[in-house]
Design an enzyme around this catalytic site. Structure first.
Site, short mmCIF file in Angstrom:
data_model
loop_
_atom_site.label_atom_id
_atom_site.label_comp_id
_atom_site.label_asym_id
_atom_site.label_seq_id
_atom_site.Cartn_x
_atom_site.Cartn_y
_atom_site.Cartn_z
N CYS A 73 0.84 -1.20 0.00
CA CYS A 73 0.00 0.00 0.00
C CYS A 73 0.88 1.26 0.00
CB CYS A 73 -0.98 -0.05 1.17
SG CYS A 73 -2.39 1.04 0.94
N GLU A 131 -1.45 -8.75 4.93
CA GLU A 131 -1.30 -8.88 6.38
C GLU A 131 -2.64 -8.90 7.10
OE1 GLU A 131 -0.78 -6.18 4.68
OE2 GLU A 131 -1.16 -4.35 5.81
N HIS A 184 -3.59 -5.65 0.96
CA HIS A 184 -3.04 -5.86 2.30
C HIS A 184 -3.07 -7.34 2.70
CE1 HIS A 184 -2.61 -1.70 3.64
NE2 HIS A 184 -3.67 -1.43 2.90
#
Lengths: 80, 226
Positions: free
Chosen positions: B86, B198, B196
């Site tokens: 990002c 994560e 993302h």
């Protein structure tokens, strides 16, 4: 002291969704005959020098290093 | 596997990234502040997402000129794996570690939703956990994820298998050229991606599709994290 204005605009061929939205808004305000609108940024920079050639060289270096992303943007330097 | 997470003012996904890496690798990453000029001896450097410097000037532009970037550049040149997610991707582009630029979303709106990603190249340091062409789920949350590169750069990257992720099944959230969601550098050790991973690594997230990126990058394939 030298006062300069740097203009940064998107390169031709790079899509400009913000310019498009502004163009649409101008049409919505009934401004007739508005063609393509492209938007950009303006930086007014003061330089503590009298040397115009040096100022111009410095400003170009600033554009290359920070003020513009030359992948997508062109810049123009104008010294007052 | 030792890892480092880069911290800059305005990033806000650093905690998620640290939690994900800790969970998957079993070891918390070291954190490196923007003014640090050295990064400890690690195998993976991660720049997380957020809004470094308030997205002033251009997303990632100011962050990319901070002292820590020279240290990241040296790590990348030495072959250490570097990953930007990002805002981290925006920073890597602004720093010139990856080609192209990320512009305002074509919709002009911030998008926060889940997309589908196609693993376009499963033969990279970051994607070996996946199979070629696999479709995975991944969340996105950004305002400036509209990837752009000139035709010549795109052609070269396509030819070299450097486009790693594309938005799939019509889920391109930002107008990105050729649906590009993630790319690697020429040497294949620097990854930048807008989504993302994560945020999709454990069942509590509703899925674990993002784990593979970390398992690949951390060399954990076939092994259970300690």
């Amino acid at each position: 002291m030298i006062k300069a204005r740097v203009t940064v605009t998107l390169k031709n061929g790079v899509l400009d969704p913000q310019g498009k939205a502004i163009e649409g808004a101008l049409h919505a305000l009934d401004f007739s005959g508005v063609g393509k609108v492209r938007q950009g940024k303006v930086f007014d920079v003061e330089l503590d020098t009298k040397d115009r050639a040096k100022a111009e060289a410095d400003l170009k270096a600033m554009c290359e290093k920070l003020l513009a992303n030359t992948v997508i943007e062109d810049y123009a330097v104008e010294i007052a | 596997m030792k890892t480092a997470v880069i911290l800059l003012p305005g990033l806000n996904r650093d905690r998620d990234m640290i939690a994900a890496i800790t969970k998957i690798s079993g070891k918390p990453p070291v954190t490196v502040w923007q003014t640090d000029t050295e990064i400890p001896d690690v195998d993976l450097v991660v720049i997380p997402g957020g809004f470094s410097y308030g997205d002033y000037l251009r997303c990632g532009a100011i962050a990319a000129r901070m002292p820590v970037m020279d240290a990241i550049r040296r790590k990348a040149e030495a072959g250490v794996r570097v990953m930007g997610v990002c805002n981290g991707f925006q920073i890597l582009l602004e720093a010139g570690l990856l080609p192209g630029a990320l512009m305002r979303n074509a919709s002009l709106k911030f998008v926060c939703r889940e997309v589908k990603l196609e693993v376009v190249n499963a033969d990279t340091a970051f994607t070996s956990a996946y199979s070629q062409g696999q479709i995975i789920r991944c969340p996105v949350a950004h305002h400036d994820g509209n990837y752009f590169a000139d035709a010549e750069t795109l052609k070269r990257m396509n030819g070299d298998g450097r486009i790693v992720f594309r938005y799939a099944e019509g889920t391109n959230p930002n107008g990105s050229i050729e649906d590009i969601a993630g790319i690697v550098n020429e040497d294949g050790n620097v990854l930048g991606m807008m989504p993302h991973p994560e945020n999709l690594i454990e069942d509590a997230h509703g899925g674990t599709d993002g784990r593979g990126i970390f398992e690949s990058a951390l060399g954990l394939l076939g092994k259970v994290a300690a």
